[in-house]
Design a protein around this motif. Sequence first.
Motif, short mmCIF file in Angstrom:
data_model
loop_
_atom_site.label_atom_id
_atom_site.label_comp_id
_atom_site.label_asym_id
_atom_site.label_seq_id
_atom_site.Cartn_x
_atom_site.Cartn_y
_atom_site.Cartn_z
N TYR A 1 0.86 -1.18 0.00
CA TYR A 1 0.00 0.00 0.00
C TYR A 1 0.90 1.23 0.00
O TYR A 1 1.96 1.24 0.63
CB TYR A 1 -0.90 0.01 1.24
CG TYR A 1 -1.85 -1.16 1.33
CD1 TYR A 1 -3.13 -1.07 0.79
CD2 TYR A 1 -1.47 -2.33 1.97
CE1 TYR A 1 -4.01 -2.14 0.88
CE2 TYR A 1 -2.34 -3.42 2.06
CZ TYR A 1 -3.61 -3.32 1.51
OH TYR A 1 -4.46 -4.38 1.61
N VAL A 2 0.48 2.27 -0.72
CA VAL A 2 1.23 3.52 -0.76
C VAL A 2 0.28 4.68 -0.44
O VAL A 2 -0.95 4.54 -0.53
CB VAL A 2 1.89 3.74 -2.13
CG1 VAL A 2 2.97 2.69 -2.39
CG2 VAL A 2 0.86 3.74 -3.26
N ALA A 3 0.86 5.81 -0.08
CA ALA A 3 0.06 6.94 0.39
C ALA A 3 -0.54 7.74 -0.77
O ALA A 3 0.07 7.88 -1.83
CB ALA A 3 0.91 7.86 1.26
N GLY A 4 -1.75 8.26 -0.54
CA GLY A 4 -2.39 9.17 -1.47
C GLY A 4 -2.75 10.46 -0.76
O GLY A 4 -3.08 10.45 0.43
N HIS A 5 -2.69 11.57 -1.48
CA HIS A 5 -2.90 12.89 -0.87
C HIS A 5 -3.93 13.70 -1.68
O HIS A 5 -3.55 14.54 -2.50
CB HIS A 5 -1.58 13.65 -0.78
CG HIS A 5 -0.52 12.92 -0.02
ND1 HIS A 5 0.37 12.06 -0.62
CD2 HIS A 5 -0.21 12.93 1.31
CE1 HIS A 5 1.18 11.56 0.31
NE2 HIS A 5 0.85 12.07 1.48
N PRO A 6 -5.22 13.45 -1.46
CA PRO A 6 -6.25 14.17 -2.21
C PRO A 6 -6.18 15.69 -2.05
O PRO A 6 -6.57 16.43 -2.94
CB PRO A 6 -7.56 13.63 -1.63
CG PRO A 6 -7.20 12.29 -1.08
CD PRO A 6 -5.80 12.42 -0.57
N GLU A 7 -5.70 16.16 -0.89
CA GLU A 7 -5.62 17.60 -0.64
C GLU A 7 -4.21 18.13 -0.84
O GLU A 7 -3.90 19.24 -0.42
CB GLU A 7 -6.11 17.90 0.77
CG GLU A 7 -7.58 17.58 0.98
CD GLU A 7 -8.06 17.96 2.36
OE1 GLU A 7 -7.43 18.84 2.99
OE2 GLU A 7 -9.06 17.39 2.81
N GLY A 8 -3.37 17.35 -1.48
CA GLY A 8 -2.02 17.80 -1.74
C GLY A 8 -1.06 17.51 -0.61
O GLY A 8 -1.41 16.91 0.41
N HIS A 9 0.20 17.91 -0.82
CA HIS A 9 1.26 17.68 0.16
C HIS A 9 2.10 18.95 0.24
O HIS A 9 2.42 19.56 -0.79
CB HIS A 9 2.13 16.49 -0.29
CG HIS A 9 3.06 15.99 0.75
ND1 HIS A 9 4.24 16.64 1.07
CD2 HIS A 9 3.01 14.90 1.56
CE1 HIS A 9 4.87 15.98 2.02
NE2 HIS A 9 4.14 14.92 2.33
N PRO A 10 2.47 19.37 1.45
CA PRO A 10 3.21 20.63 1.57
C PRO A 10 4.58 20.63 0.92
O PRO A 10 5.14 21.69 0.65
CB PRO A 10 3.33 20.82 3.09
CG PRO A 10 3.13 19.46 3.68
CD PRO A 10 2.17 18.77 2.77
N GLN A 11 5.13 19.44 0.65
CA GLN A 11 6.48 19.37 0.10
C GLN A 11 6.53 18.90 -1.36
O GLN A 11 7.61 18.62 -1.88
CB GLN A 11 7.33 18.43 0.97
CG GLN A 11 7.50 18.94 2.39
CD GLN A 11 8.24 17.96 3.28
OE1 GLN A 11 8.40 16.79 2.93
NE2 GLN A 11 8.69 18.43 4.42
N ALA A 12 5.37 18.81 -2.00
CA ALA A 12 5.34 18.37 -3.40
C ALA A 12 4.13 18.97 -4.11
O ALA A 12 3.07 19.14 -3.51
CB ALA A 12 5.30 16.85 -3.49
N SER A 13 4.31 19.28 -5.39
CA SER A 13 3.20 19.80 -6.19
C SER A 13 2.27 18.66 -6.60
O SER A 13 2.63 17.47 -6.50
CB SER A 13 3.74 20.49 -7.44
OG SER A 13 4.33 19.54 -8.32
N GLU A 14 1.10 19.02 -7.08
CA GLU A 14 0.16 18.00 -7.55
C GLU A 14 0.77 17.17 -8.68
O GLU A 14 0.61 15.94 -8.72
CB GLU A 14 -1.13 18.67 -8.03
CG GLU A 14 -2.17 17.70 -8.55
CD GLU A 14 -3.43 18.40 -9.03
OE1 GLU A 14 -3.93 18.03 -10.11
OE2 GLU A 14 -3.87 19.34 -8.34
N LYS A 15 1.48 17.85 -9.58
CA LYS A 15 2.11 17.14 -10.70
C LYS A 15 3.18 16.18 -10.19
O LYS A 15 3.28 15.03 -10.69
CB LYS A 15 2.74 18.15 -11.67
CG LYS A 15 3.26 17.53 -12.95
CD LYS A 15 2.12 16.90 -13.76
CE LYS A 15 2.63 16.36 -15.07
NZ LYS A 15 1.54 15.72 -15.84
#
Length: 290
Positions: free
Chosen positions: A133-147
């Motif tokens: 299993y790996v992490a998903g971030h529907p609201e984004g991540h402070p250290q990475a862009s959506e792309k």
Amino acid sequence: MIRSLDQVRADLMRESSIELLPSRILELSGVLPDLDRGSRVFVTWLPGVPFVDVLAACDLLKLCGYLPVPHVAARSIRDTEHLRDICAALIERDIPRMLLIAGGADKPAGIFTDTVQVLETEIPAQAGIRTVYVAGHPEGHPQASEKQLEQYLLRKQELARAQGLNMQIITQFCFDAAPVLDWEKRLRAAGIKLPINLGVYGLTTPKTLVRYGLACGVGQSLRFMQKQRWKLHRWFTPCNPKGMVDAIAGSIAETPDTLFHGLHFYPFGAIARTLEWRRNLSCSGTGEPS
């Protein structure tokens, strides 16, 4: 066969997983009321906690008939030998699965800073790990862009296919369905086909949710807090995530190619209350006690 919303909702409840700290699992002696044997229980590995504590909790869960899914945090792994030892310990216990995350440590303990680096070693697959299993971030991540987040998922998907791994996404917990539904559509458009297990908060209080939301970087927590300010009488009343569950159930029922696959509960201390609510919903499909 077309399923009704109630049927999809009930199925989601029965197949959902839950996440607990090793210390809580040990306190409860591995006995989780209202959780069927064979259910998946994710075991967190926090920075500074020895991995043997995670293994002890996994051992207890297995003894009680559950399927433990240990967190393996890249930033807490010293080197490839340490990674091999972790994977070997899981396989020795017949636990061919893990949640692979970067981890919350500010400074890496060794050579790994992210999960892609761990997967590129091929050590988990070579050791016998079959589900990652790996992490998903529907609201984004402070250290990475959506792309960047999309590119990371595409790379993980590519590595999983090459190594014969069953890979699924577990997301951070969310408050609002709208950004989650939009995020799932963007992933499909980007070519990501990994099943999504949406993180859902347990039946804890708004005050507790806001505290965890701020700590986890969940952007909706601030808007949620603003909406709740005038409802001070409910500040200590358990929240009910049924609206979020219904939105995901609706997506599954209406969209044949949806990536939504299941739910993952973060109880935030309200373990018994969350599991009782989950059981009632799986039995009745309405969220009311049966």
